[in-house]
Motif scaffolding. Structure first.
Motif, PDB file in Angstrom:
ATOM      1  N   LEU A 144      -5.088   8.820  -0.828  1.00  0.00           N
ATOM      2  CA  LEU A 144      -5.840   9.068  -2.050  1.00  0.00           C
ATOM      3  C   LEU A 144      -5.070  10.075  -2.888  1.00  0.00           C
ATOM      4  CD1 LEU A 144      -9.422   9.657  -0.578  1.00  0.00           C
ATOM      5  CD2 LEU A 144      -8.389   7.481  -1.212  1.00  0.00           C
ATOM      6  N   ASP A 145      -5.145   9.940  -4.206  1.00  0.00           N
ATOM      7  CA  ASP A 145      -4.493  10.939  -5.040  1.00  0.00           C
ATOM      8  C   ASP A 145      -5.395  12.164  -5.195  1.00  0.00           C
ATOM      9  OD1 ASP A 145      -6.405  10.383  -6.941  1.00  0.00           O
ATOM     10  OD2 ASP A 145      -5.049   9.311  -8.278  1.00  0.00           O
ATOM     11  N   ALA A 146      -4.981  13.112  -6.026  1.00  0.00           N
ATOM     12  CA  ALA A 146      -5.705  14.382  -6.130  1.00  0.00           C
ATOM     13  C   ALA A 146      -7.118  14.231  -6.671  1.00  0.00           C
ATOM     14  CB  ALA A 146      -4.912  15.358  -6.998  1.00  0.00           C
ATOM     15  N   SER A 147      -7.396  13.110  -7.379  1.00  0.00           N
ATOM     16  CA  SER A 147      -8.742  12.889  -7.907  1.00  0.00           C
ATOM     17  C   SER A 147      -9.590  12.045  -6.963  1.00  0.00           C
ATOM     18  CB  SER A 147      -8.660  12.186  -9.270  1.00  0.00           C
ATOM     19  OG  SER A 147      -8.122  10.886  -9.135  1.00  0.00           O
ATOM     20  N   ILE A 179       4.777  12.961   4.280  1.00  0.00           N
ATOM     21  CA  ILE A 179       3.945  12.588   5.422  1.00  0.00           C
ATOM     22  C   ILE A 179       4.852  12.046   6.519  1.00  0.00           C
ATOM     23  CG2 ILE A 179       2.088  11.067   6.193  1.00  0.00           C
ATOM     24  CD1 ILE A 179       1.319  10.944   3.133  1.00  0.00           C
ATOM     25  N   CYS A 180       4.692  12.582   7.708  1.00  0.00           N
ATOM     26  CA  CYS A 180       5.431  12.053   8.854  1.00  0.00           C
ATOM     27  C   CYS A 180       4.698  10.818   9.382  1.00  0.00           C
ATOM     28  CB  CYS A 180       5.538  13.099   9.962  1.00  0.00           C
ATOM     29  SG  CYS A 180       6.446  14.572   9.462  1.00  0.00           S
ATOM     30  N   VAL A 181       5.423   9.723   9.542  1.00  0.00           N
ATOM     31  CA  VAL A 181       4.807   8.478  10.006  1.00  0.00           C
ATOM     32  C   VAL A 181       5.517   7.992  11.264  1.00  0.00           C
ATOM     33  CG1 VAL A 181       4.023   7.811   7.706  1.00  0.00           C
ATOM     34  CG2 VAL A 181       6.298   7.108   8.471  1.00  0.00           C
ATOM     35  N   MET A 182       4.787   7.202  12.052  1.00  0.00           N
ATOM     36  CA  MET A 182       5.329   6.713  13.312  1.00  0.00           C
ATOM     37  C   MET A 182       5.080   5.220  13.446  1.00  0.00           C
ATOM     38  SD  MET A 182       4.372   7.840  17.240  1.00  0.00           S
ATOM     39  CE  MET A 182       5.031   9.483  17.030  1.00  0.00           C
ATOM     40  N   LYS A 183       6.122   4.522  13.909  1.00  0.00           N
ATOM     41  CA  LYS A 183       6.028   3.089  14.177  1.00  0.00           C
ATOM     42  C   LYS A 183       6.905   2.761  15.379  1.00  0.00           C
ATOM     43  CE  LYS A 183       4.420  -0.937  12.728  1.00  0.00           C
ATOM     44  NZ  LYS A 183       2.980  -1.220  12.563  1.00  0.00           N
ATOM     45  N   ASP A 184       6.287   2.144  16.384  1.00  0.00           N
ATOM     46  CA  ASP A 184       7.019   1.769  17.602  1.00  0.00           C
ATOM     47  C   ASP A 184       7.738   2.976  18.202  1.00  0.00           C
ATOM     48  OD1 ASP A 184       6.202  -0.881  17.247  1.00  0.00           O
ATOM     49  OD2 ASP A 184       7.935  -1.330  15.977  1.00  0.00           O
ATOM     50  N   THR A 199       2.940   8.879  -2.682  1.00  0.00           N
ATOM     51  CA  THR A 199       2.610   7.641  -3.389  1.00  0.00           C
ATOM     52  C   THR A 199       2.591   6.441  -2.456  1.00  0.00           C
ATOM     53  OG1 THR A 199       4.908   7.049  -3.937  1.00  0.00           O
ATOM     54  CG2 THR A 199       3.764   8.578  -5.421  1.00  0.00           C
ATOM     55  N   GLY A 200       2.941   6.685  -1.178  1.00  0.00           N
ATOM     56  CA  GLY A 200       2.975   5.595  -0.213  1.00  0.00           C
ATOM     57  C   GLY A 200       4.351   4.981  -0.040  1.00  0.00           C
ATOM     58  N   ARG A 201       5.348   5.512  -0.740  1.00  0.00           N
ATOM     59  CA  ARG A 201       6.701   4.979  -0.631  1.00  0.00           C
ATOM     60  C   ARG A 201       7.389   5.555   0.612  1.00  0.00           C
ATOM     61  NH1 ARG A 201      11.847   6.641  -2.448  1.00  0.00           N
ATOM     62  NH2 ARG A 201      10.881   8.563  -3.256  1.00  0.00           N
ATOM     63  N   VAL A 202       7.968   4.689   1.424  1.00  0.00           N
ATOM     64  CA  VAL A 202       8.704   5.136   2.605  1.00  0.00           C
ATOM     65  C   VAL A 202      10.052   5.679   2.146  1.00  0.00           C
ATOM     66  CG1 VAL A 202       9.753   4.449   4.788  1.00  0.00           C
ATOM     67  CG2 VAL A 202       7.557   3.464   4.098  1.00  0.00           C
ATOM     68  N   ILE A 203      10.261   6.976   2.358  1.00  0.00           N
ATOM     69  CA  ILE A 203      11.514   7.587   1.902  1.00  0.00           C
ATOM     70  C   ILE A 203      12.536   7.660   3.033  1.00  0.00           C
ATOM     71  CG2 ILE A 203      10.501   8.874   0.005  1.00  0.00           C
ATOM     72  CD1 ILE A 203      10.280  11.297   1.774  1.00  0.00           C
TER      73      ILE A 203
END
Length: 602
Positions: free
Chosen positions: A245-248, A269-274, A283-287
Motif C-alpha cells: 500500500l502507498d502512504a495514503s 523490502i527484503c524478499v525471499m523465494k525458494d 512500488t513493487g519493482r524487484v531491484i
C-alpha cells in the motif's frame, strides 16, 4: 265615417314634436324627477298607440329577425370557439406526451433513475413507457443496494434493453456486498459474474479490484516503510501472501513471495523465494533478484549479504562492492563496518579496504566517532583510527551520548569522556545517558541528577524518577508522582498514583484505576476516564477502555472509539490496528483506509 278616423290618426302622426329648448333645463328636485318619469312613460305609450298598426307590426318583425340573426351568429361563434379549444387541447395532448417522454429519457440517460421511473409511470402505455418504468425502478433499487428487488424486476423484462446483462452485474454487486458482510466465499462468486461481462459498465475495473478486496478482508502483519508505505502480510491455507500500500493506503499490488520483511525506517523490502533473498522497492519493482542466502537492510547505501557462508556488501543497484569473504559482518555506521576474520573483528571502509586490523573478540558499530570493542570479558573504546581511548577494563560500556559514555565495573556505574577520563567515578547504583546536559543517577535507592561535569545538581532524594524531557522530569515520593524542573523545583506536587514525562506539552497521569492528562502547570486538561493510556505522539494518544484501544487528540476528543484489540502509534498519518486476528490501517480522522472490507483505490 271612415274618413274621420284617418284624419285623426294623421293629425296624431303629424303632430309636431316640440323642439328641445336651447337653454339647459333648470335644476329639478328629486320629487319633480319622480313625478316626471311616469309622465314620460305615458307619453311614449301614447305615441306608440298613435302609430299605424301595419307600421308597428313591421318594426316588431324586423327587430325579431335582427335578434334571431344575432343569436345565430353568437351560437356560431361559440361553436367555432369550442372547436378551436378542443383542437388546441388535442394538439397539446399530442405534443405533450412526446415532450414528457423525451424528458423522462433524458433523466434516464443522466442516471436519475427514480425521477425517470416516476415520469414514465405518468405516461402510462405511451410507447414503451411501462417497460422503461420497470427498468428505471430496477436501476434505482440497485443504487440503494436493493439488489434482490432489482434482479427480480429485470428478470421480468427478459431481454429488454440490457436487462439481462444488468442481472449479471447486479448479481456480482450483491456478492460483493455479501463478502463485506462476512461471507468470504462470495468474492469468488462476484469474480465469476464479472468475468462473463468484462466490458459492461465498470465490470473490468471491479474485476481487477477483486484481489484488493481479498486483502482488504484483513492481514496478519503490517510493516511500515520509510516514506509511509505499508507491506501487508496475509497467511491463508498455510501460505503467505504479500501486498503493498502507498502512504495514503492505496493498493499497489500483491506478490507471491515465500517471505518478505520491511525494515523499519528503510525504503526497500527484503524478499525471499525458494530460500534465496533479494530486494523489492516500495512500488513493487524487484531491484535485486533473490540470489543471496541472507541479506540485511541498507545502511549508508550498502547492505551486507551472505553467500556460501561468507559475507560481502552490495549497493542498492545490486552491484557487489565487497566480495563475500568475511566470516561475519555488520551494517556500516559513520563509514565503517565491523567484520570478522579467523575469529577476530576489525573494520573496513565503504570500498572494502581494511582500515582497522582484526584483533578484537567482538566489535560494535561506531557512534559519535567511537566504538566499543571486547577482549575476553572486558570492554574498551576505540576511535575511528583504531586508537584505544579506553582499554578493555569495563564490565559494560555504552555508546557515547553528548560526548560522554556510561561505564560499569564491579556493579557500579560511572561516566568517562572521549579521552577516556572519568567525569564521574563508578559510584552509582545505576546511571542513564546524558540528555540536554543532565543525567539521571541512582544511589542508595534514591534518584537524583548530575551535570556534564559530574557535579550533583539535584541530590538523590526521589524514590523513582525519569530523565528530563521538555524541561521537566517525573519524580516519585511516598508512592505518589509529581514533576520538577531542571533546577529541582517542584512544579507539580507528588499526588498521582502513576505518571510519565511530558510529551507534546501533556503528561500522562493516573489516579485510582483511571488515566488522564495534565499540562505543565499541573492542571488536568483531559479527564481521567481511561483504563490505560500512552503518551502523546504527533498530536495523538493511544487510550484503552474495556480492553479495547482507540485514539484521542490533544483536546481529549475521540478520533477513533476504543474498539480495536491492538493498535500502534501514528506514522505518516496512518496507524496499524488489529481486530479478531486481522490487521488494518486507519487515518488521523479515525477512518479505515485499509482492511476490514475497505481498500483505497483512488
Amino acid at each position: 265615417m271612415s274618413e274621420q278616423p284617418r284624419r285623426r290618426r294623421r293629425q296624431v302622426i303629424d303632430t309636431p314634436i316640440p323642439e328641445a329648448s336651447a337653454q339647459p333645463p333648470e335644476a329639478e328636485s328629486a320629487v319633480q324627477a319622480a313625478k316626471r318619469e311616469p309622465l314620460q312613460a305615458a307619453e311614449r305609450r301614447q305615441e306608440k298607440a298613435a302609430q299605424p298598426l301595419p307600421q308597428r307590426t313591421q318594426l316588431k318583425g324586423k327587430r325579431k329577425k335582427k335578434k334571431k340573426r344575432s343569436k345565430g351568429i353568437l351560437i356560431a361563434l361559440i361553436a367555432l370557439l369550442t372547436v378551436l379549444l378542443l383542437a388546441a387541447a388535442g394538439a397539446f395532448v399530442l405534443l405533450s406526451k412526446p415532450f414528457a417522454y423525451h424528458r423522462a429519457q433524458d433523466a434516464l440517460l443522466a442516471g436519475q433513475y427514480q425521477q425517470a421511473a416516476e415520469a414514465f409511470e405518468k405516461l402510462g402505455v405511451y410507447e414503451d413507457s411501462a417497460n422503461l418504468m420497470m427498468y428505471c425502478k430496477a436501476c434505482a433499487a440497485a443504487e440503494n443496494g436493493e439488489y434482490d428487488a432489482a434482479i427480480h424486476t429485470l428478470n421480468l423484462l427478459g431481454s429488454y434493453k440490457d436487462s439481462a446483462m444488468r442481472v449479471v452485474y447486479y448479481s456480482a454487486r450483491r456478492a460483493e456486498m455479501q463478502f463485506e458482510q462476512g461471507n468470504a466465499d462470495a468474492l469468488d462468486i462476484a469474480q465469476e459474474y464479472y468475468k462473463t461481462i468484462p466490458l459492461f459498465m465498470d465490470s473490468d475495473e471491479r474485476l481487477q479490484k477483486i484481489p484488493m478486496l481479498r486483502w482488504a478482508s484483513g492481514a496478519h502483519m503490517i510493516y511500515r516503510l520509510k516514506q509511509g508505505e505499508s507491506l501487508i502480510e496475509l497467511t491463508k491455507d498455510d501460505k503467505r501472501k504479500y501486498a503493498l500500500l502507498d502512504a495514503s493506503g492505496r493498493f499497489i499490488g500483491e506478490y507471491d513471495w515465500d517471505g518478505a520483511v520491511a525494515f523499519y525506517g528503510d525504503d526497500v523490502i527484503c524478499v525471499m523465494k525458494d530460500e534465496k533473498c533479494g530486494y523489492m522497492d516500495p512500488t513493487g519493482r524487484v531491484i535485486i533478484e533473490p540470489y543471496w542466502d541472507d541479506v540485511s537492510s541498507f545502511s549508508e547505501g550498502l547492505a551486507f549479504v551472505k553467500k556460501d557462508g561468507k559475507y560481502g556488501y552490495i549497493d542498492t543497484a545490486g552491484n557487489i562492492v565487497v566480495n563475500p569473504q568475511w566470516d561475519d559482518a555488520s551494517a556500516f555506521s559513520e563509514g565503517l563496518a565491523a567484520v570478522k576474520k579467523k575469529g577476530k573483528y576489525g573494520y573496513i571502509d565503504t570500498t572494502g579496504r581494511l582500515v582497522i586490523e582484526p584483533q578484537w573478540d567482538h566489535a560494535y558499530s561506531f557512534s559519535d566517532g567511537f566504538a566499543e570493542v571486547k577482549t575476553g570479558n572486558k570492554y574498551g573504546i576505540i576511535d575511528a583510527s583504531g586508537n584505544v581511548v579506553s582499554t578493555p577494563q569495563w564490565d559494560s560500556v555504552y555508546s557515547f551520548s553528548e560526548g560522554i559514555a556510561r561505564v560499569k565495573r564491579n556493579e557500579k556505574y560511572g561516566y568517562i569522556d572521549t579521552s577516556g577520563h572519568f567525569i564521574s567515578t563508578n559510584q552509582w547504583d545505576y546511571a542513564y545517558d546524558f540528555e540536554d546536559g543532565v543525567a539521571l543517577v541512582k544511589k542508595d535507592g534514591k534518584y537524583g541528577f548530575i551535570d556534564a561535569t559530574g557535579r550533583v545538581i539535584i541530590q538523590p532524594q526521589w524514590d523513582n524518577a525519569y530523565s528530563f524531557s521538555n524541561g521537566f522530569a517525573c519524580v516519585k515520593k511516598d508512592n505518589k508522582y509529581g514533576f520538577i524542573d531542571t533546577t529541582g523545583r517542584v512544579v507539580c506536587e507528588p499526588q498521582w498514583d502513576d505518571a510519565s514525562n511530558f510529551s507534546d506539552g501533556l503528561a500522562l497521569v493516573k489516579q485510582g484505576d483511571k488515566y488522564g492528562f495534565i499540562d505543565t502547570t499541573g492542571r488536568v486538561v483531559i479527564e481521567l476516564l481511561w483504563d490505560s493510556a500512552y503518551s502523546f505522539s504527533d498530536g495523538f494518544a493511544l487510550v484503552e477502555k474495556d480492553d479495547k484501544y482507540g485514539w484521542i487528540d490533544s483536546k481529549g476528543c475521540i478520533i477513533s472509539e476504543p474498539l480495536w484489540d491492538d493498535a500502534g502509534y501514528f506514522c505518516e498519518g496512518l496507524a496499524a490496528v488489529k481486530k479478531d486476528s486481522m490487521c488494518g490501517l486507519i487515518n488521523t480522522s479515525g477512518e479505515i483506509v485499509y482492511g476490514f472490507g475497505v481498500i483505497n483505490t483512488q
